[in-house]
Scaffold this active site. Structure first.
Site, short mmCIF file in Angstrom:
data_model
loop_
_atom_site.label_atom_id
_atom_site.label_comp_id
_atom_site.label_asym_id
_atom_site.label_seq_id
_atom_site.Cartn_x
_atom_site.Cartn_y
_atom_site.Cartn_z
N TRP A 144 0.61 -1.21 0.03
CA TRP A 144 0.15 -0.10 0.26
C TRP A 144 1.00 1.39 -0.06
O TRP A 144 0.69 2.26 -0.82
CB TRP A 144 -1.06 -0.02 1.03
CG TRP A 144 -0.43 0.04 2.63
CD1 TRP A 144 0.01 -0.95 3.10
CD2 TRP A 144 -0.52 1.26 3.38
NE1 TRP A 144 0.39 -0.52 4.37
CE2 TRP A 144 0.28 0.82 4.57
CE3 TRP A 144 -0.58 2.54 3.16
CZ2 TRP A 144 0.53 1.68 5.60
CZ3 TRP A 144 -0.39 3.54 4.13
CH2 TRP A 144 0.12 3.06 5.31
N ASP A 187 5.70 10.66 17.94
CA ASP A 187 4.38 10.05 17.04
C ASP A 187 4.80 9.47 15.86
O ASP A 187 5.57 10.14 15.00
CB ASP A 187 3.40 11.48 16.55
CG ASP A 187 2.34 11.14 16.03
OD1 ASP A 187 1.82 9.89 15.90
OD2 ASP A 187 1.60 12.24 15.71
N VAL A 188 4.94 8.34 15.94
CA VAL A 188 5.57 7.41 14.88
C VAL A 188 4.28 7.05 13.81
O VAL A 188 3.37 6.45 14.32
CB VAL A 188 5.97 5.94 15.66
CG1 VAL A 188 6.69 5.12 14.50
CG2 VAL A 188 6.87 6.62 16.82
N GLY A 191 1.70 10.87 9.99
CA GLY A 191 1.37 11.56 9.05
C GLY A 191 1.68 13.20 8.92
O GLY A 191 2.86 13.32 9.33
N HIS A 251 -2.28 -1.65 12.93
CA HIS A 251 -3.15 -2.24 12.24
C HIS A 251 -3.22 -2.32 11.01
O HIS A 251 -3.63 -3.08 10.34
CB HIS A 251 -4.81 -1.64 12.51
CG HIS A 251 -5.11 -0.36 11.78
ND1 HIS A 251 -6.31 -0.13 11.67
CD2 HIS A 251 -4.16 0.59 11.43
CE1 HIS A 251 -6.14 1.13 10.87
NE2 HIS A 251 -5.15 1.39 10.62
C1 LIG Z 1 -2.99 4.96 8.72
S1 LIG Z 1 -1.72 5.85 8.86
C2 LIG Z 1 -1.79 6.67 10.06
C3 LIG Z 1 -1.71 8.35 10.32
C4 LIG Z 1 -1.78 8.71 11.78
N1 LIG Z 1 -1.16 8.14 12.79
C5 LIG Z 1 -3.39 8.67 12.10
O1 LIG Z 1 -3.73 8.27 13.01
O2 LIG Z 1 -4.31 9.58 11.63
C6 LIG Z 1 -0.31 5.18 8.82
C7 LIG Z 1 0.87 6.23 8.66
O3 LIG Z 1 2.01 5.42 8.61
C8 LIG Z 1 3.03 5.76 7.80
N2 LIG Z 1 4.14 4.96 7.37
C9 LIG Z 1 3.80 3.84 6.66
N3 LIG Z 1 4.83 3.18 6.57
C10 LIG Z 1 5.86 3.50 7.18
C11 LIG Z 1 7.22 3.45 7.31
N4 LIG Z 1 7.68 2.13 6.81
N5 LIG Z 1 8.01 4.20 8.32
C12 LIG Z 1 7.48 5.43 8.84
N6 LIG Z 1 6.14 5.72 8.75
C13 LIG Z 1 5.49 4.82 7.89
C14 LIG Z 1 2.33 6.24 6.68
O4 LIG Z 1 2.91 7.28 5.76
C15 LIG Z 1 0.92 7.04 7.35
O5 LIG Z 1 1.08 8.16 7.58
#
Ligand SMILES: C[S@@+](CC[C@H](N)C(=O)[O-])C[C@H]1O[C@@H](n2cnc3c(N)ncnc32)[C@H](O)[C@@H]1O
Length: 342
Positions: A144, A187-188, A191, A251
């Site tokens: 994704w 905040d990992v 976004g 998730h």
């Molecule tokens: C479903 S979103 C959740 C965003 C935010 N935490 C929220 O709850 O609204 C998942 C986030 O994880 C980030 N992400 C995905 N893979 C990642 C990676 N390998 N390392 C760091 N961030 C990552 C994406 O860019 C995205 O912003």
């Protein structure tokens, strides 16, 4: 539930009600697609504060007046928009959420649900059922995040959708958990930083760290108490902090990937005895309707992740060297799971 109980539950449902359930589900794409297209076209913005006729809306939006009226009539039946006279339409509470300027706007989330990324992945749900792999891989991407990388327009809608859908959730998380007890909060996968920004606004002594993929990190608005770190949590170490928040992140991933991310947080925070905080919709063990069950199907089709019961989270945490210390519900669908290094 025993086999006998299940049979008794089924036969208490009248045949007509059972038919209604099946027919409604079989056609659920009609209202879903209707609200997505209405959000995409900006119908709610065009209605503004005053009722507008189907003809006026059709001219503004460049659509067919009769077709628009039929789609709005369907949404009205679900409680979104209200008729004002014969062929004019006005807002109600639900339709206002489709406006771009509404403080609780969900327009971008609804639009995101209709993108090829999301909707297109669902057209491959049978593939997911046969293989357990996400349908997004049938759209020409390895996963994704790779799909979104290759489609910047949809990536933008996705990030806007995350910010939009999280507004109420962020307020609920801050009302439930006191981040003021920590010095440095990460905040990992945050976004564009809607959660950490709210933490910094509420707690003037807290220093924030936003850890995101480099492309997303480059889009974040700077803040004097925020370090923005671009990286990949599967490869790069996380910065040392006192708390790591992962909101709707775990998730997105299968169990092994989730353990890798959790272990990265556990390692980075070990010397400081850091808290690892998961904000997730926890799957109930029973058969009741719950938003987590819908999100779980979305994770199956789109990301290859899954929603989990509390016991499943506990097992993941344990595999990552973490111990669950608290699980607190918030005012929205999400709970906060707090864990610490064992
Ligand atoms: C479903 S979103 C959740 C965003 C935010 N935490 C929220 O709850 O609204 C998942 C986030 O994880 C980030 N992400 C995905 N893979 C990642 C990676 N390998 N390392 C760091 N961030 C990552 C994406 O860019 C995205 O912003």
């Amino acid at each position: 539930m025993s086999g006998g109980d299940r049979v008794r539950t089924v036969i208490t449902m009248t045949t007509a009600a059972a038919r209604d359930v099946v027919l409604e589900l079989a056609s659920a794409h009609a209202p879903a697609r209707a609200i997505q297209v209405v959000a995409d076209l900006g119908v709610a913005d065009a209605i503004s504060e005053h009722p507008r006729t189907e003809e006026e809306l059709a001219v503004t939006l460049g659509v067919d007046a009769d077709a628009l009226g039929r789609v709005l009539r369907l949404l009205e039946a679900y409680g979104v928009f209200v008729r004002d006279g014969d062929r004019a339409w006005n807002h109600n509470d639900a339709s206002r959420l489709l406006r771009t300027d509404d403080p609780g706007s969900l327009r971008s989330y609804v639009r995101m649900s209709g993108t090829p990324f999301n909707w297109g992945s669902f057209t491959h749900l049978e593939y997911s059922l046969r293989t357990g792999k996400p349908g997004v891989t049938q759209l020409g991407a390895a996963g994704w995040t790779q799909y979104l990388d290759a489609h910047p327009d949809q990536h933008e809608v996705f990030q806007d959708a995350m910010t939009a859908k999280a507004r109420a959730d962020v307020a609920a998380v801050l009302a439930t958990y006191d981040f003021g007890r920590h010095e440095r909060v990460a905040d990992v996968g945050g976004g564009h930083g809607h959660l950490v920004d709210a933490v910094l606004a509420r707690h003037p002594a807290v220093h924030g760290v936003l850890f995101e993929l480099p492309q997303v990190a480059s889009e974040v608005t700077p803040h004097d108490r925020l370090d923005v770190v671009g990286g990949d949590f599967f490869v790069d170490p996380l910065p040392a902090c006192d708390a790591y928040v992962l909101m709707n992140v775990i998730h997105d991933w299968d169990d092994d990937e989730a353990v890798t991310i959790l272990a990265a947080a556990a390692d980075a925070g070990k010397s400081r005895g850091a808290s690892v905080l998961l904000v997730e919709a926890i799957l109930p063990e029973g058969a009741e309707p719950h938003r987590a069950k819908v999100l779980d199907a979305i994770m199956l089709a789109v990301t290859g992740g899954r929603e989990r019961t509390l016991r499943q989270y506990e097992r993941l945490l344990s595999r990552a060297g973490l111990e669950l210390v608290a699980k607190t519900p918030t005012a929205t669908t999400f709970s906060i799971i707090e864990a610490r290094p064992r």
